[in-house]
Design a protein around this motif. Structure first.
Motif, PDB file in Angstrom:
ATOM      1  N   UNK A 153       0.938  -1.389  -0.029  1.00 19.21           N
ATOM      2  CA  UNK A 153      -0.397  -0.149   0.153  1.00 19.21           C
ATOM      3  C   UNK A 153       1.152   0.770   0.367  1.00 19.21           C
ATOM      4  N   UNK A 154       2.026   2.011   0.681  1.00 18.73           N
ATOM      5  CA  UNK A 154       2.915   2.242   0.819  1.00 18.73           C
ATOM      6  C   UNK A 154       3.693   2.568  -0.038  1.00 18.73           C
ATOM      7  N   UNK A 155       3.986   1.711  -0.986  1.00 20.52           N
ATOM      8  CA  UNK A 155       4.690   1.504  -1.813  1.00 20.52           C
ATOM      9  C   UNK A 155       4.473   2.255  -3.289  1.00 20.52           C
ATOM     10  N   UNK A 156       2.653   1.655  -3.004  1.00 22.06           N
ATOM     11  CA  UNK A 156       2.079   2.128  -4.528  1.00 22.06           C
ATOM     12  C   UNK A 156       1.822   3.822  -4.870  1.00 22.06           C
ATOM     13  N   UNK A 157       1.951   3.898  -3.134  1.00 21.08           N
ATOM     14  CA  UNK A 157       0.915   5.265  -2.560  1.00 21.08           C
ATOM     15  C   UNK A 157       2.158   6.548  -3.321  1.00 21.08           C
ATOM     16  N   UNK A 158       3.533   5.438  -3.326  1.00 23.16           N
ATOM     17  CA  UNK A 158       4.954   6.626  -3.122  1.00 23.16           C
ATOM     18  C   UNK A 158       4.960   6.660  -4.633  1.00 23.16           C
ATOM     19  N   UNK A 159       5.007   5.236  -5.341  1.00 27.27           N
ATOM     20  CA  UNK A 159       5.922   5.442  -6.352  1.00 27.27           C
ATOM     21  C   UNK A 159       4.395   6.375  -7.314  1.00 27.27           C
ATOM     22  N   UNK A 160       2.601   6.202  -7.356  1.00 27.78           N
ATOM     23  CA  UNK A 160       2.354   6.669  -7.752  1.00 27.78           C
ATOM     24  C   UNK A 160       2.320   8.613  -7.431  1.00 27.78           C
ATOM     25  N   UNK A 161       2.941   8.934  -6.069  1.00 28.50           N
ATOM     26  CA  UNK A 161       3.416   9.999  -6.134  1.00 28.50           C
ATOM     27  C   UNK A 161       3.834  11.136  -6.839  1.00 28.50           C
ATOM     28  N   UNK A 162       5.264  10.213  -7.482  1.00 27.34           N
ATOM     29  CA  UNK A 162       5.229  11.288  -8.236  1.00 27.34           C
ATOM     30  C   UNK A 162       6.901  12.370  -7.557  1.00 27.34           C
TER      31      UNK A 162
END
Length: 404
Positions: free
Chosen positions: A345-354
């Motif tokens: 979850x946090x990995x996906x959020x970080x990668x999507x954040x840019x």
């Protein structure tokens, strides 16, 4: 798990003779038998009905308790569903799909089997399926390919978990991921289970404020640190696992259920009770209750804090308290599943954040140093021609070349 072809053969044999082959999982076999008793349809002549019109569905959703947790579902499931080409759905306790989200292509495919908002996907209406069967059995369920009773659903796989009222314990609905075979994989099961717990925590927070005084820190460490009214102590690895499980299982657990959550190898009841007795000596009766085993005071924890911040879209704040995987050396099934789901979850959020700073922090940490996708995301947001961009590109290529 059996292969798709083996399951297809088993399904055909069952619908013709009601004979269950040995490799069919008990949760599926029991569901198939209920489908026979309830005369559930096996083909497209009995697809689930869309029995709620737009206006009625809108009113039902607005009044449903899970409406307040919708931001949690969107935040934690939207990215993974879009990335994998899956859809995610939230149902009520009767199996009616309240919300179905995903990319347009996936939604169009799902629509062909009436997996749409307002349709009834209870087990009795749709046959064996993850959300409907999870509502029946009261725990997370995965259904792979021809494990579905209705042949129309055989191209799909799914994972679902029930969501309970944090006060009464009654089931409010289910959260589901539906898609290709990966939707019935270990990550999908861990994800829906974690999201269900996050939704329950959100509902609990709305209904009763958490009293300060008890805090758990278990991210990035093998031994949890417990703070009670200003007194700090470090727990043993086993007691750390127990504390994490109890912090997330708000309604408490029996000795038998706790044994299952703590070990894949059967633990005797005497072993569990002995561990709980030792833990009670550390925590005291005021904090640790029994029958069922439960924490008697509300607690705050770094791992639940990360989930709550992500649900609010506060990725920077979540990363600020994410010190690493949850009890990284723990092999306890419950802890392992939650750890995987939380990290994804946090990995996906970080990668999507840019966000370059967040991406740099991720790849600089031990858990992200070998994450090729994260290095690629970082490179994409660095100035071309810069030394940092070249280093990120080189690191990503090196990881991809060395990947199996």
């Amino acid at each position: 798990m059996a292969t798709a072809m083996e399951l297809l053969r088993a399904h055909e044999l069952f619908v013709c003779t009601e004979t269950v082959l040995p490799f069919v999982r008990p949760v599926v076999a029991d569901s198939w038998r209920r489908c026979v008793t309830g005369r559930a349809s096996r083909d497209d002549h009995g697809l689930p009905s869309v029995w709620m019109g737009a206006d009625e569905l809108a009113d039902h959703r607005a009044q449903h308790p899970l409406a307040s947790a919708l931001p949690v579902f969107d935040s934690l499931l939207g990215g993974p569903a879009d990335d994998s080409g899956h859809v995610f759905a939230i149902s009520d306790a009767d199996g009616t799909l309240l919300w179905v989200r995903g990319r347009a292509v996936a939604l169009e495919r799902a629509e062909r089997m009436n997996f749409v908002e307002g349709a009834g996907w209870s087990e009795s209406s749709a046959g064996t399926n993850a959300p409907g069967t999870a509502l029946v059995v009261g725990h997370p369920v995965q259904v792979f390919s021809a494990e579905h009773y209705n042949e129309v659903v055989h191209p799909w796989s799914c994972s679902a978990a029930p969501i309970r009222d944090p006060v009464s314990g009654r089931i409010l609905g289910a959260v589901d991921i539906t898609g290709d075979e990966s939707a019935a994989g270990p990550y999908a099961l861990a994800l829906v289970r974690a999201v269900a717990m996050a939704a329950e925590a959100e509902l609990a927070g709305l209904r009763r404020p958490v009293r300060p005084g008890v805090r758990i820190r278990a991210l990035g460490r093998d031994a949890a640190v417990l703070e009670v009214d200003g007194h700090v102590r470090t727990l043993s690895p086993r007691h750390s696992e127990i504390l994490v499980v109890l912090a997330l299982a708000q309604r408490g657990l029996s000795a038998g259920r706790l044994a299952v959550e703590l070990s894949e190898v059967e633990l005797g009841m005497s072993t569990v009770r002995a561990e709980m007795s030792r833990l009670r000596a550390v925590l005291g009766d005021a904090l640790l209750g029994s029958r069922p085993y439960a924490l008697r005071r509300p607690v705050s924890a770094d791992f639940t804090g990360v989930v709550a911040l992500l649900a609010e879209g506060r990725v920077r704040d979540a990363m600020a308290i994410y010190d690493g995987p949850l009890l990284p050396s723990s092999d306890a099934p419950f802890v392992r599943e939650y750890r995987i789901a939380l990290e994804q979850q946090i990995r996906g959020a970080v990668l999507a954040s840019g966000d370059v700073q967040l991406l740099r922090r991720w790849v600089s940490a031990g858990w992200g140093a070998d994450d090729a996708a994260a290095w690629q995301a970082l490179a994409a947001h660095l100035p071309r021609g810069s030394a940092a961009h070249g280093a990120a590109v080189g690191r990503a290529r090196g990881l991809l070349v060395g990947a199996p």
